[in-house]
Scaffold this motif. Structure first.
Motif, PDB file in Angstrom:
ATOM      1  N   ARG A   1     -26.488 -87.166  36.980  1.00  0.00           N
ATOM      2  CA  ARG A   1     -26.380 -88.579  37.351  1.00  0.00           C
ATOM      3  C   ARG A   1     -26.990 -88.848  38.721  1.00  0.00           C
ATOM      4  NH1 ARG A   1     -21.174 -92.338  36.584  1.00  0.00           N
ATOM      5  NH2 ARG A   1     -21.864 -91.932  34.470  1.00  0.00           N
ATOM      6  N   TRP A   2     -27.724 -89.974  38.767  1.00  0.00           N
ATOM      7  CA  TRP A   2     -28.292 -90.485  40.007  1.00  0.00           C
ATOM      8  C   TRP A   2     -27.908 -91.953  40.129  1.00  0.00           C
ATOM      9  CZ3 TRP A   2     -31.265 -87.842  43.593  1.00  0.00           C
ATOM     10  CH2 TRP A   2     -31.648 -86.551  43.233  1.00  0.00           C
ATOM     11  N   TYR A   3     -27.430 -92.358  41.301  1.00  0.00           N
ATOM     12  CA  TYR A   3     -27.083 -93.752  41.560  1.00  0.00           C
ATOM     13  C   TYR A   3     -28.288 -94.461  42.182  1.00  0.00           C
ATOM     14  CZ  TYR A   3     -22.300 -92.379  40.700  1.00  0.00           C
ATOM     15  OH  TYR A   3     -21.154 -91.911  40.103  1.00  0.00           O
ATOM     16  N   GLU A   4     -28.482 -95.698  41.766  1.00  0.00           N
ATOM     17  CA  GLU A   4     -29.554 -96.504  42.323  1.00  0.00           C
ATOM     18  C   GLU A   4     -29.063 -97.125  43.627  1.00  0.00           C
ATOM     19  OE1 GLU A   4     -32.246 -99.032  39.726  1.00  0.00           O
ATOM     20  OE2 GLU A   4     -31.006-100.526  40.744  1.00  0.00           O
ATOM     21  N   ILE A   5     -29.653 -96.696  44.719  1.00  0.00           N
ATOM     22  CA  ILE A   5     -29.285 -97.193  46.038  1.00  0.00           C
ATOM     23  C   ILE A   5     -30.054 -98.474  46.355  1.00  0.00           C
ATOM     24  CG2 ILE A   5     -29.215 -96.657  48.509  1.00  0.00           C
ATOM     25  CD1 ILE A   5     -27.294 -94.944  46.691  1.00  0.00           C
ATOM     26  N   ALA A   6     -31.342 -98.473  46.012  1.00  0.00           N
ATOM     27  CA  ALA A   6     -32.189 -99.646  46.257  1.00  0.00           C
ATOM     28  C   ALA A   6     -33.295 -99.685  45.209  1.00  0.00           C
ATOM     29  CB  ALA A   6     -32.775 -99.594  47.665  1.00  0.00           C
ATOM     30  N   ARG A   7     -33.842-100.882  45.022  1.00  0.00           N
ATOM     31  CA  ARG A   7     -34.956-101.061  44.081  1.00  0.00           C
ATOM     32  C   ARG A   7     -35.758-102.284  44.480  1.00  0.00           C
ATOM     33  NH1 ARG A   7     -30.547-102.960  40.763  1.00  0.00           N
ATOM     34  NH2 ARG A   7     -30.655-105.236  40.590  1.00  0.00           N
ATOM     35  N   LEU A   8     -36.993-102.305  44.026  1.00  0.00           N
ATOM     36  CA  LEU A   8     -37.752-103.543  44.066  1.00  0.00           C
ATOM     37  C   LEU A   8     -37.339-104.344  42.836  1.00  0.00           C
ATOM     38  CD1 LEU A   8     -41.306-102.385  45.227  1.00  0.00           C
ATOM     39  CD2 LEU A   8     -39.560-103.611  46.546  1.00  0.00           C
ATOM     40  N   ASP A   9     -37.312-105.652  42.973  1.00  0.00           N
ATOM     41  CA  ASP A   9     -36.842-106.513  41.894  1.00  0.00           C
ATOM     42  C   ASP A   9     -37.781-106.455  40.689  1.00  0.00           C
ATOM     43  OD1 ASP A   9     -35.170-108.386  40.662  1.00  0.00           O
ATOM     44  OD2 ASP A   9     -36.365-110.076  41.401  1.00  0.00           O
ATOM     45  N   HIS A  10     -37.184-106.386  39.526  1.00  0.00           N
ATOM     46  CA  HIS A  10     -37.914-106.518  38.272  1.00  0.00           C
ATOM     47  C   HIS A  10     -36.951-107.052  37.235  1.00  0.00           C
ATOM     48  CE1 HIS A  10     -36.032-102.649  37.386  1.00  0.00           C
ATOM     49  NE2 HIS A  10     -36.528-102.234  38.542  1.00  0.00           N
ATOM     50  N   SER A  11     -37.484-107.662  36.215  1.00  0.00           N
ATOM     51  CA  SER A  11     -36.650-108.428  35.282  1.00  0.00           C
ATOM     52  C   SER A  11     -35.646-107.590  34.503  1.00  0.00           C
ATOM     53  CB  SER A  11     -37.535-109.212  34.314  1.00  0.00           C
ATOM     54  OG  SER A  11     -38.356-108.325  33.590  1.00  0.00           O
ATOM     55  N   PHE A  12     -35.937-106.329  34.210  1.00  0.00           N
ATOM     56  CA  PHE A  12     -35.029-105.581  33.344  1.00  0.00           C
ATOM     57  C   PHE A  12     -33.784-105.065  34.058  1.00  0.00           C
ATOM     58  CE2 PHE A  12     -38.728-102.962  34.267  1.00  0.00           C
ATOM     59  CZ  PHE A  12     -38.205-101.799  34.787  1.00  0.00           C
ATOM     60  N   GLU A  13     -33.692-105.230  35.389  1.00  0.00           N
ATOM     61  CA  GLU A  13     -32.460-104.884  36.109  1.00  0.00           C
ATOM     62  C   GLU A  13     -31.964-106.049  36.967  1.00  0.00           C
ATOM     63  OE1 GLU A  13     -31.808-100.498  37.455  1.00  0.00           O
ATOM     64  OE2 GLU A  13     -33.844-101.085  38.015  1.00  0.00           O
ATOM     65  N   ARG A  14     -32.609-107.183  36.859  1.00  0.00           N
ATOM     66  CA  ARG A  14     -32.303-108.310  37.734  1.00  0.00           C
ATOM     67  C   ARG A  14     -30.820-108.665  37.693  1.00  0.00           C
ATOM     68  NH1 ARG A  14     -36.651-111.976  37.090  1.00  0.00           N
ATOM     69  NH2 ARG A  14     -37.581-110.577  38.618  1.00  0.00           N
ATOM     70  N   GLY A  15     -30.218-108.757  38.879  1.00  0.00           N
ATOM     71  CA  GLY A  15     -28.830-109.159  39.016  1.00  0.00           C
ATOM     72  C   GLY A  15     -27.817-108.062  38.749  1.00  0.00           C
ATOM     73  N   MET A  16     -28.270-106.904  38.313  1.00  0.00           N
ATOM     74  CA  MET A  16     -27.335-105.845  37.953  1.00  0.00           C
ATOM     75  C   MET A  16     -26.832-105.100  39.188  1.00  0.00           C
ATOM     76  SD  MET A  16     -29.032-104.440  34.445  1.00  0.00           S
ATOM     77  CE  MET A  16     -27.634-103.464  33.979  1.00  0.00           C
ATOM     78  N   THR A  17     -25.581-104.670  39.104  1.00  0.00           N
ATOM     79  CA  THR A  17     -24.965-103.857  40.139  1.00  0.00           C
ATOM     80  C   THR A  17     -24.612-102.506  39.517  1.00  0.00           C
ATOM     81  OG1 THR A  17     -22.693-104.543  39.643  1.00  0.00           O
ATOM     82  CG2 THR A  17     -23.944-105.913  41.194  1.00  0.00           C
ATOM     83  N   ASP A  18     -24.207-101.586  40.346  1.00  0.00           N
ATOM     84  CA  ASP A  18     -23.668-100.307  39.871  1.00  0.00           C
ATOM     85  C   ASP A  18     -24.607 -99.599  38.899  1.00  0.00           C
ATOM     86  OD1 ASP A  18     -20.810-100.495  41.057  1.00  0.00           O
ATOM     87  OD2 ASP A  18     -21.216-102.452  40.146  1.00  0.00           O
ATOM     88  N   VAL A  19     -25.881 -99.695  39.172  1.00  0.00           N
ATOM     89  CA  VAL A  19     -26.880 -99.091  38.290  1.00  0.00           C
ATOM     90  C   VAL A  19     -26.959 -97.589  38.559  1.00  0.00           C
ATOM     91  CG1 VAL A  19     -29.312 -99.104  37.609  1.00  0.00           C
ATOM     92  CG2 VAL A  19     -28.180-101.253  38.263  1.00  0.00           C
ATOM     93  N   HIS A  20     -27.018 -96.835  37.494  1.00  0.00           N
ATOM     94  CA  HIS A  20     -27.224 -95.395  37.620  1.00  0.00           C
ATOM     95  C   HIS A  20     -27.962 -94.876  36.396  1.00  0.00           C
ATOM     96  CE1 HIS A  20     -23.282 -95.750  35.589  1.00  0.00           C
ATOM     97  NE2 HIS A  20     -23.679 -94.696  34.915  1.00  0.00           N
ATOM     98  N   ALA A  21     -28.559 -93.731  36.567  1.00  0.00           N
ATOM     99  CA  ALA A  21     -29.291 -93.080  35.484  1.00  0.00           C
ATOM    100  C   ALA A  21     -28.750 -91.667  35.323  1.00  0.00           C
ATOM    101  CB  ALA A  21     -30.783 -93.031  35.801  1.00  0.00           C
ATOM    102  N   THR A  22     -28.685 -91.242  34.072  1.00  0.00           N
ATOM    103  CA  THR A  22     -28.277 -89.876  33.776  1.00  0.00           C
ATOM    104  C   THR A  22     -29.410 -89.215  33.009  1.00  0.00           C
ATOM    105  OG1 THR A  22     -25.966 -90.563  33.682  1.00  0.00           O
ATOM    106  CG2 THR A  22     -26.504 -88.423  32.705  1.00  0.00           C
ATOM    107  N   TYR A  23     -29.814 -88.045  33.476  1.00  0.00           N
ATOM    108  CA  TYR A  23     -30.916 -87.304  32.878  1.00  0.00           C
ATOM    109  C   TYR A  23     -30.367 -86.037  32.225  1.00  0.00           C
ATOM    110  CZ  TYR A  23     -33.400 -90.383  36.048  1.00  0.00           C
ATOM    111  OH  TYR A  23     -33.852 -91.488  36.710  1.00  0.00           O
TER     112      TYR A  23
END
Length: 186
Positions: free
Chosen positions: A45-67
């Motif tokens: 698991r990796w937590y998203e600390i920051a991102r550039l805005d894009h439509s497929f995550e717009r407005g989302m919080t607590d984003v993380h990815a698991t590989y």
């Protein structure tokens, strides 16, 4: 969840068709993925600390990815995030393949069919794999990821400075709220 998948599918089709014309899952010019990359250390698991805005995550919080490693040598990617407007968790599942040598952190990722986007780790905590700076196929896509829900200010400053030096618009970074605690089990 169906709405997110439909939106992602449409975006990836458009991006994929554009990508076919440009033939680019490669990193942007001048952006070099790290070498000596150890995929098995990157899994988890990796937590998203920051991102550039894009439509497929717009407005989302607590984003993380698991590989997770797949039997075919690829990597499963499970992206999850919380949509406060809908008060619901959203998830997208895809797969990633290395563009070449697995020791170079340059992959292509697909969430729908044959359409891929670039995923390039350009800065990495090589000691403990605790944080990473990830670029897409253009300077419109950038993520700061970490194993924890937050990072130290010095790491934040270092990664932001590195992204700026690579030509990314760091003033536009969205610092992701990682305080949602009621995540359902995966």
């Amino acid at each position: 969840m169906k709405t997110l998948r439909a939106l992602l599918r449409t975006l990836l089709i458009v991006a994929g068709l554009s990508g076919l014309a440009a033939c680019s899952v490669a990193p942007p010019e001048g952006v070099v993925p790290v070498t000596g990359f150890e995929a098995d250390r990157y899994l988890g698991r990796w937590y998203e600390i920051a991102r550039l805005d894009h439509s497929f995550e717009r407005g989302m919080t607590d984003v993380h990815a698991t590989y997770r490693r797949l039997e075919n040598g690829g990597i499963e990617v499970v992206n999850r995030g919380y949509d406060p407007a809908r008060q619901a968790w959203k998830e997208a599942v895809g797969h990633a393949l290395f563009l070449g040598d697995p020791g170079t952190a340059s992959l292509k990722v697909s969430f729908f069919g044959p359409f891929y986007g670039g995923y390039h780790v350009v800065e990495l905590d090589r000691d403990a794999y605790r944080w990473a700076l990830v670029a897409g196929p253009s300077r419109d896509y950038l993520w700061i990821l970490a194993r924890e829900r937050s990072i130290d200010d010095d790491v934040r400053d270092r990664l932001t400075a590195r992204a700026k030096a690579l030509g990314f618009d760091t003033a536009a970074l969205i610092w992701v709220d990682q305080r949602q605690s009621a995540e359902p089990a995966q």
